[in-house]
Design a protein around this motif. Structure first.
Motif, short mmCIF file in Angstrom:
data_model
loop_
_atom_site.label_atom_id
_atom_site.label_comp_id
_atom_site.label_asym_id
_atom_site.label_seq_id
_atom_site.Cartn_x
_atom_site.Cartn_y
_atom_site.Cartn_z
N MET A 1 -5.29 49.96 48.01
CA MET A 1 -6.06 51.19 48.12
C MET A 1 -6.50 51.71 46.76
SD MET A 1 -3.12 54.09 48.84
CE MET A 1 -4.11 55.43 48.16
N VAL A 2 -7.61 52.42 46.76
CA VAL A 2 -8.08 53.12 45.57
C VAL A 2 -7.20 54.36 45.40
CG1 VAL A 2 -10.01 54.35 44.50
CG2 VAL A 2 -10.43 52.35 45.95
N PRO A 3 -6.56 54.54 44.24
CA PRO A 3 -5.72 55.73 44.07
C PRO A 3 -6.57 56.99 44.14
CG PRO A 3 -6.03 54.58 41.97
CD PRO A 3 -6.59 53.69 43.03
N PRO A 4 -6.02 58.07 44.67
CA PRO A 4 -6.79 59.31 44.80
C PRO A 4 -7.10 59.91 43.43
CG PRO A 4 -4.49 59.71 45.30
CD PRO A 4 -4.64 58.23 45.16
N PRO A 5 -8.19 60.66 43.31
CA PRO A 5 -8.47 61.34 42.04
C PRO A 5 -7.44 62.41 41.77
CG PRO A 5 -9.97 62.08 43.76
CD PRO A 5 -9.21 60.94 44.34
N LYS A 6 -7.39 62.88 40.54
CA LYS A 6 -6.41 63.90 40.16
C LYS A 6 -6.71 65.21 40.88
CE LYS A 6 -5.53 61.97 35.56
NZ LYS A 6 -5.57 62.22 34.09
N TYR A 7 -5.65 65.94 41.19
CA TYR A 7 -5.81 67.23 41.85
C TYR A 7 -4.74 68.17 41.30
CZ TYR A 7 -2.41 64.73 44.77
OH TYR A 7 -1.35 63.97 45.21
N ASP A 8 -4.93 69.47 41.54
CA ASP A 8 -4.04 70.49 40.99
C ASP A 8 -2.64 70.37 41.57
OD1 ASP A 8 -2.82 73.35 40.78
OD2 ASP A 8 -4.55 73.35 39.43
N ALA A 9 -1.64 70.62 40.74
CA ALA A 9 -0.24 70.50 41.19
C ALA A 9 0.10 71.50 42.27
CB ALA A 9 0.70 70.66 40.00
N SER A 10 -0.65 72.58 42.35
CA SER A 10 -0.38 73.57 43.40
C SER A 10 -0.79 73.08 44.78
CB SER A 10 -1.11 74.88 43.08
OG SER A 10 -2.52 74.68 43.04
N ASP A 11 -1.60 72.03 44.83
CA ASP A 11 -2.02 71.46 46.11
C ASP A 11 -0.99 70.41 46.52
OD1 ASP A 11 -4.47 72.91 46.17
OD2 ASP A 11 -5.32 71.48 44.74
N ASP A 12 -0.07 70.81 47.41
CA ASP A 12 1.02 69.89 47.75
C ASP A 12 0.69 69.01 48.94
OD1 ASP A 12 2.23 71.30 50.29
OD2 ASP A 12 2.00 72.88 48.79
N THR A 13 -0.42 69.27 49.66
CA THR A 13 -0.83 68.41 50.76
C THR A 13 -2.31 68.10 50.62
OG1 THR A 13 0.75 69.56 52.20
CG2 THR A 13 -0.83 68.10 53.26
N ILE A 14 -2.63 66.81 50.61
CA ILE A 14 -4.00 66.35 50.39
C ILE A 14 -4.43 65.47 51.55
CG2 ILE A 14 -5.56 65.13 48.82
CD1 ILE A 14 -4.32 67.59 47.58
N LEU A 15 -5.63 65.71 52.06
CA LEU A 15 -6.25 64.82 53.04
C LEU A 15 -7.35 64.06 52.33
CD1 LEU A 15 -6.76 63.70 55.85
CD2 LEU A 15 -8.16 65.71 56.34
N VAL A 16 -7.18 62.75 52.17
CA VAL A 16 -8.14 61.92 51.46
C VAL A 16 -8.99 61.18 52.48
CG1 VAL A 16 -8.47 60.16 49.68
CG2 VAL A 16 -6.44 61.62 49.62
N CYS A 17 -10.30 61.34 52.39
CA CYS A 17 -11.24 60.64 53.28
C CYS A 17 -12.03 59.63 52.45
CB CYS A 17 -12.18 61.64 53.95
SG CYS A 17 -11.35 62.80 55.04
N TYR A 18 -12.01 58.39 52.87
CA TYR A 18 -12.68 57.31 52.16
C TYR A 18 -13.96 56.91 52.89
CZ TYR A 18 -8.22 56.55 49.70
OH TYR A 18 -7.08 56.69 48.95
N ASP A 19 -14.97 56.47 52.12
CA ASP A 19 -16.12 55.87 52.78
C ASP A 19 -15.81 54.39 53.02
OD1 ASP A 19 -16.43 54.57 50.37
OD2 ASP A 19 -18.34 55.52 49.84
N LYS A 20 -16.73 53.72 53.71
CA LYS A 20 -16.46 52.34 54.10
C LYS A 20 -16.29 51.41 52.91
CE LYS A 20 -18.42 52.17 58.73
NZ LYS A 20 -19.38 51.47 59.63
N ALA A 21 -16.99 51.70 51.83
CA ALA A 21 -16.94 50.82 50.67
C ALA A 21 -15.61 50.90 49.93
CB ALA A 21 -18.08 51.14 49.72
N SER A 22 -14.90 52.02 50.08
CA SER A 22 -13.65 52.20 49.33
C SER A 22 -12.43 52.31 50.23
CB SER A 22 -13.75 53.45 48.44
OG SER A 22 -14.05 54.60 49.23
N VAL A 23 -12.55 51.89 51.48
CA VAL A 23 -11.49 52.04 52.45
C VAL A 23 -10.22 51.28 52.05
CG1 VAL A 23 -12.48 50.15 53.77
CG2 VAL A 23 -10.87 51.67 54.88
#
Length: 422
Positions: free
Chosen positions: A378-400
């Motif tokens: 998998m492509v690692p998710p981009p960086k996000y703020d430490a205060s965001d403890d739950t992330i929903l990552v949606c990928y397009d078909k090219a990066s699934v």
């Protein structure tokens, strides 16, 4: 929400509540404030793993009997919490209406605890520092910290008859905040988060995550492949469709990097951390007990109950109280081929033993390229703020994210060519 959950043990597909259509399957994130502080539950968890690391069972009848203080005294606080989680979700999602009344008495809650210590995180980070850069692209499940990707299921039934039978709902309750290891530059790395992929056992186990047997490369799917990333926060509760592929694989690119500076927007309270990552797991089974999963032995239960050294305070969790769950916000991140560096070298490899992987089984990441092994690339998710403890990552078909086999003595390209010929 209850009308949107279809009980998957009976063969139907679970669907996402109307509040969020970006995830194909059911999930919810809550804050259980009544659990904080979790000191009693943590003490009992530490005592429990001294005696047993098995999963344990609470029957429907036992759960229903916990209605008075006298009846509740026979169980430890961990069992009370499992009962409360079971009752809450049964009522909130109206699960009892989905099955025959005569069968529901055969169901119950399967529960267990997992404890990771700070030294496990530090050892893992040290290993990654000493190795070359290629190790970053491998899941570090060799460490004590990692829990490989797996399906929750009846393990005995799968082993003996190759039959997949899954819980209706799987839940994770974090009794501590994340553990943080120091990097030496004023920053800290979090422990590995929980990952939940939108992929079930019946889907194709090679190729894009979430691909069904009937789906072709040209099919347009309105639901992009998705991933839930959940970092530990004290009192946080994650519930999701019990068929989904999940785990807590260790990889540096999945961990949050935070600052100890209290003035920073990405700072966290390092000082309050207990040096432990304690999670409480409950699987809800509506119609049956998993094979060879039994009630907690009375001798162990007594030891767990006696382990609480200090008398309870007014703020401590009490067993028979109802759990007030408050929904938490989920940050959404979309990953596209344009927004990410998606190359074979940039993808990380997360060990997934097989479709028969069990809770807590580990595989050696050094063997990923040298032996037959099923992984998630998998492509690692981009960086996000430490205060965001739950992330929903949606990928397009090219990066699934993709399920891939690495075969001993055979390159991935050779394997794919052989698959194509077949």
């Amino acid at each position: 929400d209850g009308n949107n959950i279809i009980q998957n043990v009976l063969g139907f597909d679970a669907v996402m509540p109307e509040k969020d259509n970006d995830f194909r399957y059911f999930y919810d994130i809550y804050d259980i404030r009544s659990l904080r502080p979790c000191n009693k539950l943590i003490q009992q968890s530490l005592e429990l793993i001294r005696h047993s690391k098995d999963t344990h069972w609470l029957s429907w009848q036992t759960i229903q009997d916990q209605k008075s203080h006298e009846e509740s005294e026979s169980l430890c606080d961990l069992e009370h919490l499992a009962c409360s989680i079971f009752k809450r979700h049964m009522e909130a999602y109206d699960l009892a209406t989905l099955i025959d009344e005569n069968r529901i008495c055969q169901g119950g809650a399967e529960w267990w605890v997992q404890v990771k210590r700070k030294r496990d995180i530090d050892d893992d980070d040290d290993d990654n520092d000493d190795d070359d850069d290629t190790n970053i692209n491998k899941g570090s499940s060799k460490s004590k910290e990692a829990i490989d990707l797996h399906y929750d299921k009846d393990e005995e039934l799968a082993s003996a008859f190759d039959i997949g039978c899954f819980p209706t709902l799987s839940t994770v309750t974090y009794l501590t905040d994340s553990i943080y290891s120091h990097n030496g530059d004023g920053t800290y790395n979090s422990a590995s988060p929980t990952l939940v992929f939108s992929h079930i056992h019946e889907m194709i186990n090679h190729g894009p995550i979430g691909k069904t047997m009937r789906q072709t490369e040209n099919d347009e799917d309105e639901n992009n492949p998705q991933l839930i990333i959940s970092h530990a926060r004290e009192g946080k509760h994650l519930v999701f469709d019990g068929r989904l592929l999940h785990g807590a694989p260790s990889n540096p690119l999945l961990k949050q990097k935070v600052h100890a500076d209290n003035n920073s927007t990405t700072s966290i309270s390092i000082e309050d951390n207990k040096g432990l990552r304690v999670t409480f797991l409950v699987n809800i089974w509506l119609t049956r007990r998993p094979s060879r999963v039994f009630a907690l032995p009375e001798k162990i239960r007594s030891a767990v109950k006696d382990s609480v050294s200090n008398p309870p305070t007014a703020h401590d969790y009490s067993g028979i109280q109802a759990l007030e769950m408050i929904r938490k916000e989920v940050k959404k991140i979309r990953v596209t081929s344009r927004s990410s560096d998606d190359t074979k070298e940039s993808r990380i490899k997360l060990p997934f033993v097989s479709n028969d992987a069990t809770e807590g089984e580990y595989s050696d990441p050094d063997d990923i390229d040298d032996a037959s092994c099923l992984i998630v690339s998998m492509v690692p998710p981009p960086k996000y703020d430490a205060s965001d403890d739950t992330i929903l990552v949606c990928y397009d078909k090219a990066s699934v994210p993709c399920l891939e086999y690495t075969m001993e003595g055979e390159s991935q390209d050779e394997y794919e060519e052989e698959e194509l010929n077949l």
